[in-house]
Design a protein around this motif. Structure first.
Motif, PDB file in Angstrom:
ATOM      1  N   PHE A  38     -17.309  44.984  27.469  1.00 25.94           N
ATOM      2  CA  PHE A  38     -18.631  44.513  28.129  1.00 25.94           C
ATOM      3  C   PHE A  38     -18.152  43.529  29.284  1.00 25.94           C
ATOM      4  N   THR A  39     -17.009  43.423  29.931  1.00 24.83           N
ATOM      5  CA  THR A  39     -16.753  42.654  31.099  1.00 24.83           C
ATOM      6  C   THR A  39     -15.884  43.532  31.835  1.00 24.83           C
ATOM      7  N   SER A  40     -15.738  42.867  33.215  1.00 20.51           N
ATOM      8  CA  SER A  40     -14.808  43.661  33.993  1.00 20.51           C
ATOM      9  C   SER A  40     -13.706  42.539  34.220  1.00 20.51           C
ATOM     10  N   LYS A  41     -13.809  41.253  33.637  1.00 26.55           N
ATOM     11  CA  LYS A  41     -12.695  40.493  33.672  1.00 26.55           C
ATOM     12  C   LYS A  41     -11.991  40.408  33.020  1.00 26.55           C
ATOM     13  N   PRO A  42     -10.461  40.195  32.784  1.00 25.62           N
ATOM     14  CA  PRO A  42      -9.600  40.611  31.880  1.00 25.62           C
ATOM     15  C   PRO A  42      -9.690  39.560  30.760  1.00 25.62           C
ATOM     16  N   ILE A  43      -9.547  40.202  29.546  1.00 24.52           N
ATOM     17  CA  ILE A  43      -9.670  39.503  28.170  1.00 24.52           C
ATOM     18  C   ILE A  43      -8.258  39.445  27.440  1.00 24.52           C
ATOM     19  N   VAL A  44      -7.948  38.328  27.076  1.00 22.95           N
ATOM     20  CA  VAL A  44      -6.673  38.112  26.265  1.00 22.95           C
ATOM     21  C   VAL A  44      -6.983  37.721  25.075  1.00 22.95           C
ATOM     22  N   ASN A  45      -6.444  38.486  24.082  1.00 27.80           N
ATOM     23  CA  ASN A  45      -6.685  38.218  22.428  1.00 27.80           C
ATOM     24  C   ASN A  45      -5.866  37.180  21.968  1.00 27.80           C
ATOM     25  N   ALA A  46      -6.447  35.943  21.716  1.00 26.37           N
ATOM     26  CA  ALA A  46      -5.528  35.111  21.093  1.00 26.37           C
ATOM     27  C   ALA A  46      -5.693  34.984  19.425  1.00 26.37           C
ATOM     28  N   GLY A  47      -5.888  36.167  19.136  1.00 25.10           N
ATOM     29  CA  GLY A  47      -5.979  36.368  17.569  1.00 25.10           C
ATOM     30  C   GLY A  47      -7.032  36.974  17.013  1.00 25.10           C
TER      31      GLY A  47
ATOM     32  N   ILE B 259     -10.653  35.598  30.420  1.00 26.14           N
ATOM     33  CA  ILE B 259     -11.280  35.047  29.112  1.00 26.14           C
ATOM     34  C   ILE B 259     -10.428  35.222  28.029  1.00 26.14           C
ATOM     35  N   VAL B 260     -10.323  34.068  27.399  1.00 30.12           N
ATOM     36  CA  VAL B 260      -9.250  34.077  26.152  1.00 30.12           C
ATOM     37  C   VAL B 260      -9.971  33.985  24.904  1.00 30.12           C
ATOM     38  N   ILE B 261      -9.891  34.720  23.893  1.00 29.06           N
ATOM     39  CA  ILE B 261     -10.688  34.788  22.807  1.00 29.06           C
ATOM     40  C   ILE B 261      -9.832  34.683  21.767  1.00 29.06           C
ATOM     41  N   ARG B 262     -10.201  33.953  20.590  1.00 25.75           N
ATOM     42  CA  ARG B 262      -9.713  33.905  19.190  1.00 25.75           C
ATOM     43  C   ARG B 262     -11.092  34.227  18.521  1.00 25.75           C
ATOM     44  N   HIS B 263     -10.940  35.116  17.423  1.00 24.84           N
ATOM     45  CA  HIS B 263     -12.203  35.483  16.616  1.00 24.84           C
ATOM     46  C   HIS B 263     -11.853  35.937  15.149  1.00 24.84           C
ATOM     47  N   PRO B 264     -12.692  35.670  14.252  1.00 22.75           N
ATOM     48  CA  PRO B 264     -12.171  35.916  13.034  1.00 22.75           C
ATOM     49  C   PRO B 264     -12.395  37.346  12.550  1.00 22.75           C
ATOM     50  N   MET B 265     -13.071  38.276  13.567  1.00 20.81           N
ATOM     51  CA  MET B 265     -13.357  39.715  13.231  1.00 20.81           C
ATOM     52  C   MET B 265     -12.376  40.538  13.640  1.00 20.81           C
ATOM     53  N   GLU B 266     -11.464  41.405  13.244  1.00 18.58           N
ATOM     54  CA  GLU B 266     -10.522  42.384  13.638  1.00 18.58           C
ATOM     55  C   GLU B 266     -11.139  43.176  14.537  1.00 18.58           C
ATOM     56  N   GLY B 267     -10.663  43.361  15.692  1.00 22.89           N
ATOM     57  CA  GLY B 267     -11.203  44.393  16.888  1.00 22.89           C
ATOM     58  C   GLY B 267     -12.324  43.539  17.860  1.00 22.89           C
ATOM     59  N   ALA B 268     -12.318  42.444  17.580  1.00 23.49           N
ATOM     60  CA  ALA B 268     -13.526  41.610  18.544  1.00 23.49           C
ATOM     61  C   ALA B 268     -12.684  41.220  19.873  1.00 23.49           C
TER      62      ALA B 268
ATOM     63  N   ARG C 278     -11.047  43.697  21.621  1.00 19.05           N
ATOM     64  CA  ARG C 278     -11.197  44.872  22.120  1.00 19.05           C
ATOM     65  C   ARG C 278     -12.596  45.127  22.426  1.00 19.05           C
ATOM     66  N   LEU C 279     -13.262  44.740  21.474  1.00 18.73           N
ATOM     67  CA  LEU C 279     -14.987  45.008  21.774  1.00 18.73           C
ATOM     68  C   LEU C 279     -15.508  44.294  22.950  1.00 18.73           C
ATOM     69  N   ALA C 280     -15.064  43.094  23.154  1.00 15.75           N
ATOM     70  CA  ALA C 280     -15.262  42.166  24.042  1.00 15.75           C
ATOM     71  C   ALA C 280     -14.610  42.665  25.585  1.00 15.75           C
ATOM     72  N   SER C 281     -13.592  43.412  25.277  1.00 16.58           N
ATOM     73  CA  SER C 281     -13.264  44.098  26.774  1.00 16.58           C
ATOM     74  C   SER C 281     -13.943  45.011  27.222  1.00 16.58           C
TER      75      SER C 281
END
Length: 304
Positions: A119-128, A103-112, A114-117
């Motif tokens: 709640f899931t067992s799938k790897p999260i990649v921070n796209a900003g 799952i690749v996420i870009r989000h306007p909220m700093e820390g989003a 990390r928060l997403a990671s």
């Protein structure tokens, strides 16, 4: 080593893992040049959630997955997703977990991210994430410096512009502190690098803080320019007070070392004059093109 790991901060990537990504990215570049189709990610699905505008990052992630033989499902913007109905980010990634492998996420909220990671067992990649970090941009920035100048150690990197809100430079200065590099931070006082980022740097890191670009330009190997981000300012008067603080033009180029380069995470507005584009020092479009092989390397190492 990156297998099944989330990449939320540049500190989530160890030194050995960084070397592994560089080597894999070089191999991906060779494969792309050969024109041979890759099937390394055949049957794998990447979900992308871009809750902020993005061109390069989104296209390069999606291009990278497709060039690896995988597929992409995406939500282009928050208003066309269940977020508009009040769904939490936690529930969104729990849902995406069943539909995808990464799952690749870009989000306007700093820390989003990390928060997403959490709640899931799938790897999260921070796209900003807001003014937080942009770790994969930093990896491709380091890759570009290595490719253009033959290495990072011993180089002087001058970072100029919006250091307060610029998530790309927050990740970059932390990464450069792991190499034997020198860094000049050039910005007006209200756009200086946040204290919480500087406090994470080693005490012996060669860091120079100044408002004067011309005094550090002759020693600079990499001039890393950032856009002053109007959308991050809550006070329009504050933005007006710093807009146009630094302009990179042909005079700037002539004051730089012969083998030096200019980088920019893009998009630019007016901080680099178009007449610089034809200079061999202008590396920013080559830098953007490195996004695909570097993200191919990251995806394949996480899901490999």
């Amino acid at each position: 080593m990156l297998r099944n790991k989330s990449v939320v901060s540049i500190n989530d990537i160890g030194d050995d893992e960084l070397s592994e990504i560089f080597k894999a990215a070089e191999n991906m570049e060779k494969s792309l040049k050969s024109g041979k189709p890759l099937e390394l990610m055949k049957g794998k699905i990447m979900a992308t959630f871009f809750y902020e505008p993005s061109t390069r990052t989104r296209l390069s992630f999606e291009s990278a997955m497709q060039r690896l033989g995988g597929s992409v499902i995406s939500v282009p913007e928050a208003k066309s997703s269940s977020v508009a109905k009040g769904e939490t980010l936690a529930d969104t990634v729990r849902m995406a977990e069943g539909y995808s492998d990464i799952i690749v996420i870009r989000h306007p909220m700093e820390g989003a991210a990390r928060l997403a990671s959490r709640f899931t067992s799938k790897p999260i990649v921070n796209a900003g994430d807001g003014s937080g970090q942009h770790p994969t941009q930093t990896v491709l920035d380091l890759y570009t410096i290595r490719k253009e100048l033959g290495g990072i150690s011993g180089k002087t990197v001058t970072i100029v512009g919006d250091l307060r809100y610029g998530r790309t430079v927050h990740s970059l200065v932390l990464a450069l502190s792991r190499f034997n590099a020198r860094v000049n931070l050039v910005a007006p006082p209200i756009l200086k690098m946040p204290d919480h980022v500087v406090s994470m740097l080693p005490a012996d890191f060669k860091l120079n803080v100044t408002e004067n670009l011309s005094e550090v330009l002759p020693e600079t190997d990499v001039l890393y320019v950032t856009r002053i981000q109007k959308e991050r300012f809550s006070d329009p008067n504050e933005y007006q007070s710093v807009i146009g603080s630094y302009k990179i033009n042909s005079e700037t180029v002539s004051a730089m070392k012969e083998k030096s380069i200019i980088m920019h995470p893009l998009p630019r507005v007016d901080e680099i004059s178009p007449d610089v584009d034809s200079s061999p020092k202008a590396a920013y479009f080559r830098q953007a093109n490195n996004g695909v092989p570097v993200r191919m390397a990251i995806i394949s190492l996480i899901l490999g």
